[in-house]
Every structure is written in C-alpha cells, then in structure tokens.
Design a protein around this motif. Structure first.
Motif, short mmCIF file in Angstrom:
data_model
loop_
_atom_site.label_atom_id
_atom_site.label_comp_id
_atom_site.label_asym_id
_atom_site.label_seq_id
_atom_site.Cartn_x
_atom_site.Cartn_y
_atom_site.Cartn_z
N GLU A 106 -2.48 28.80 -23.97
CA GLU A 106 -3.02 30.19 -23.06
C GLU A 106 -3.42 31.03 -23.69
O GLU A 106 -4.32 31.82 -23.28
N LEU A 107 -2.83 31.17 -25.07
CA LEU A 107 -3.43 32.15 -25.85
C LEU A 107 -4.83 31.93 -26.21
O LEU A 107 -5.51 32.63 -26.16
N ALA A 108 -5.19 30.59 -26.69
CA ALA A 108 -6.52 30.12 -26.82
C ALA A 108 -7.50 30.37 -25.90
O ALA A 108 -8.59 30.65 -26.12
N LEU A 114 8.84 31.58 -35.33
CA LEU A 114 8.16 30.62 -34.84
C LEU A 114 7.60 30.73 -33.27
O LEU A 114 6.61 30.19 -32.81
N THR A 115 8.47 31.65 -32.73
CA THR A 115 8.10 32.15 -31.36
C THR A 115 6.83 33.16 -31.15
O THR A 115 6.29 33.33 -30.16
N LEU A 116 6.35 33.70 -32.55
CA LEU A 116 5.59 34.78 -32.60
C LEU A 116 4.22 34.01 -32.98
O LEU A 116 3.93 33.77 -34.16
N LEU A 117 3.11 33.95 -32.01
CA LEU A 117 1.92 33.45 -32.18
C LEU A 117 1.02 34.36 -33.21
O LEU A 117 -0.16 34.24 -33.71
N SER A 118 1.60 35.75 -33.52
CA SER A 118 1.09 36.61 -34.44
C SER A 118 1.31 36.42 -35.85
O SER A 118 0.76 36.84 -36.86
N HIS A 141 -0.85 28.43 -36.03
CA HIS A 141 -0.39 29.25 -35.14
C HIS A 141 -1.19 30.04 -34.56
O HIS A 141 -1.76 30.84 -35.25
N GLY A 142 -1.41 30.19 -33.08
CA GLY A 142 -2.19 31.06 -32.76
C GLY A 142 -3.62 31.28 -33.18
O GLY A 142 -4.27 30.11 -33.33
N LYS A 143 -4.35 32.42 -33.65
CA LYS A 143 -5.60 32.20 -34.02
C LYS A 143 -5.37 31.56 -35.46
O LYS A 143 -6.82 31.03 -35.81
#
Length: 466
Positions: free
Chosen positions: A72-74, A395-399, A414-416
């Motif tokens: 969803e973030l992507a 690990l729950t933080l995509l930042s 992870h994330g970006k």
C-alpha cells in the motif's frame, strides 16, 4: 514447463522490450500482489501453521500485515518515487539540467528464507516490482506449505512475462546462481551469503545480503526486572525464536541475573501457561535438522528455565541457560530457536567490550532506566539496528530500513529503501547544444587565469539550482 534458460531469456526479453518501466504496469503488478494477499489470507495462514505452527495472531502481525503495508505504501508513493530527483548545480554547469534518474536494474533474483516465508519473500518482491524489474523468486524449499502457495497461486496474480517462481533446494539454487542476474537479493545465513556473493562476483552482480548473527541484549542494573523479562521473552520466543533480529543472548551483572530469572519464568508462564507445549501461541521448529541442532545447544551451560523437548512434535520449550562459556556452541553460532543464554559481566564497559570483540550483529538491544546508559551502548557499538528498552518493533516502521553491517549483511530495504535498493540511481546532466562561448575557459591552451576561474566556478559556495 520451460527450461531454466528459456525462463530467464523470456524475462530478459520482457525487460528489454520496456514493458516493466511504465508506472501503470508497475502499479498493476503491485495491485495484483495486494489481491493475492487479500484473497488468500486463510490459505497463507494455514500454510504458516503447517510449516511453523504459527498462530493466526503471529501470522497476521509479522507476515501478512507487514506485506500489505509495504504494498500500500508503494502504491501511494510510486509515481513520486519514480520522479527524477533534481540536484545541486555549480556556476560551471549553471546552464545545464542535472538530476538523478531511478532506473530498474533489469532481471533480479530474490532468494528467500524459511523463518518468515511470506514476509521475507514478498517484501523484497514489492521493492523489485515497484522499481520496474523482472523478477525470479526463489522461496525456501524448507517451508514447504508456504512454498506451495507461492509457486501455485501467486503467479496467477502477476504478469508471468516479467515474473517467475523457481523451486528447488541448494543444488537447484546453485545452478540458478551460475546464471547472470542484474541484481541479487538474498536473506539467510552468513555462510550461504558468502556462497551467493562469490557467485555474484563472477558476473560483477550487485547484491543485498540480509544475514543474521548473535544479537546482544544488555540489561542494566537499574531496570525493572519484570518489564525487561516481559519484553525480552516476547521477542526471544516469538516464532519459537526463529527470528534473525531476536535477542540472541543477555549481558548483565550477576545480581541482575538473579532478579531476571524468576521474572523470565513468570513471563513465560504468563505467555504460554504451565505447559508451553500445549499453548497455541508457541511455534515449532521448522525441521528435524534444525531441531537436532538446537537440542545439541541445550547441553551448553546449565538449564535454569525450560529445557524440555519433543522430537516428534519438533518442540523445544522456552529455555534460559546460565553459566555458559563464550567458547561453547551456543555462544558461537546464531541460535535461531527458543533458547536464551545469560552471560554475566562486571560492568557496562565490560559488556561493550564483549560486544565489540565479536562480529557486528544485525540488531542490538539495551535496557536501562538511564538514557545515558542506552546512549553509551548506542555510541560505542555498531550493529545493523539498535533498540533501547524494547525489541524488534522497528520492523513495523516502514520509515526505518532493515539491513546488516559487516558479518550481518550489506544493503537495506523496507518502504522506500526497498525501491531504492532495486533501482539504479543514474546521474544525468543535460547541457544546452549552444552557448559554446561559455565553455572556452575549460579548453586548452590552459592558463592560470582560466584555472582560477574554474576553481571559482566549481567551488562549494557556488549557487545551486534545484
């Protein structure tokens, strides 16, 4: 079925044709992956229960939810991530346009492990697809139930001209690594990581290696023992200890150890009951081979809590070991099971010295009521990640990226960070075709005056254009 060579050629042809580059195509693949997670939630939970005896709670929060968040973030940020990134200019290049373009590498290989067989397979896949690559996915053959779902169901949701799942064990993976890829992403042990890196070096293929290690957990005398015990026990015994970032051993003073042991026993009983083998919330060891290895580690030091095992059930009780020697196997290899050694040290400085003379870990934990103590551990050590007064909630933080250092790996995701890992950051400068008079100061014959002008024009104080 296509041969391996035919499959790889098909994926290369797709990439060279430019099919994966448009944002619309990338988004369609990510949406397909999202539907796969939504449509097959129960099927994936059943596979995880079959492989690792994972509860629905553990499967949801550590596997499915994290994958959905990544997708969803992507999807929300894809077009923004893909944009050219303007960069600073100097007076010398003031008339030029300079920027960084994020380009896909091409054909990438993702080799996944068995301990979180959904999360650690699909999260790298999100980054690879978002970055516009064609992907070969190699799930672990050890987590057989999950492997079956990924091989038989996932391809229905993705464009198979740019995606393939390849199966097999070490022999098949070895043959796969003989082929040239444009990027390799591997999660596993340092031993196998060296094999992957050696194979990649033959083709000068860049790699991300997400490896493991022995993650220290320092507990200061100032801590409330029950609070520490609750947090350490939760993160050590989550997924039956089969977590690469789990606390691997505790460092504390002898006095703190004596207060921590009864607190750990209370935490284990609270979490898993008087008979943890009957608890639906405690996982099982993945295989007989891993069970046998862990059973051998139970002979190190002295069992203070737990120590029971059942080979037929692949069950090892939540265990705490004391009086272990640094030379024993339990302190030499990553445990990857529900066993927690406690090593006593005389001071914070001694604990830091103990940590620093060993390989750099993937994660490091420090518990103290003093922020100065936590900061000292952070400042004087090195690790892939660091947490004060908690476990691997990062690990729950995509930042925040996940990645090792030294023996615990290289690269991050992870994330970006995943998108960036699977993207080649291409430096670009577009100069005007005219205005040639401005370039004369850089051409021979050289003069002192022109040299001074160029030094001035490229100085760090020069103006920037963004």
């Amino acid at each position: 079925m296509d041969s391996l060579e035919d499959t790889l050629q098909r994926l290369r042809d797709t990439f060279r044709a430019g099919r994966t580059r448009p944002a619309e195509f990338r988004a369609a693949q990510l949406e397909g992956l999202n539907r796969f997670l939504q449509d097959n939630k129960q099927l994936l939970q059943e596979a995880l229960a079959e492989d690792l005896h994972k509860s629905a709670f553990e499967s949801d929060i550590s596997e499915l939810l994290l994958c959905q968040n990544e997708v969803e973030l992507a999807l929300r940020n894809l077009r923004n991530w893909m944009k050219d990134e303007p960069t600073a200019n100097s007076l010398l290049t003031k008339t030029s346009s300079t920027f960084i373009r994020k380009e896909p590498f091409g054909l990438v290989l993702v080799i996944a492990p068995w301990n979180y067989p959904v999360n650690l397979t699909l999260v790298p896949l999100v980054g690879a697809l978002a970055a516009g690559n064609c992907v070969v996915l190699k799930p672990s053959e050890i987590s057989k139930g999950t492997e079956k779902v990924l091989a038989e169901v996932l391809p229905r949701y993705l464009d198979q001209s740019c995606f393939a799942v390849l199966l097999g064990g070490p022999e098949e993976t070895g043959r796969l690594l003989e082929h040239r890829f444009d990027y390799i992403f591997f999660t596993g042990s340092p031993r196998v990581g060296r094999i992957v890196m050696t194979a990649a070096a033959k083709h000068l293929t860049p790699v991300t290696l997400e490896l493991g290690g022995k993650n220290p957990c320092y507990v200061d005398d100032s801590c409330d023992p029950q609070t520490v015990a609750n947090r350490v026990a939760f993160f050590r015994y989550f997924n039956a200890g089969q977590t690469c970032v789990a606390p691997d051993y505790v460092l504390c003073s002898p006095a703190t150890r004596e207060r921590l042991l009864p607190a750990l026993q209370r935490a284990i009983t609270r979490f898993f009951g008087e008979d943890p083998q009957r608890s639906p919330n405690l996982g099982r060891i993945i295989s007989e081979k891993q069970f046998g290895r862990l059973q051998g580690l139970l002979g190190c030091g002295r069992v203070a809590i737990g120590g029971q095992s059942d080979e037929g059930d692949r069950y090892i009780a939540p265990t705490v070991l004391v009086d272990v020697k640094e030379t024993e196997p339990v302190m030499q290899e990553e445990i990857f099971g529900p066993i927690l050694p406690i090593v006593t040290v005389g001071s914070l400085d001694e604990a830091i010295e103990f940590i620093n003379r060993r390989e750099k870990p993937l994660a490091l934990y420090a518990f103290s009521s003093s922020s100065q103590v936590v900061s000292q551990v952070l400042d004087q050590t090195s690790s892939g990640s660091f947490t004060g007064n908690d476990g691997f909630t990062f690990l729950t933080l995509l930042s925040l990226p996940l990645g090792g250092v030294g023996n615990s790996g290289m690269g991050r995701y992870h994330g970006k960070f995943s998108f960036d890992t699977f993207s080649h950051h291409r430096s670009c400068l577009l100069a005007p075709p005219g205005l040639e008079k401005l370039n004369e100061i850089r051409y021979p014959p050289y003069s002192d005056r022109n040299q001074q002008l160029i030094r001035w024009a490229v100085g760090t104080w020069s103006c920037t254009i963004l």
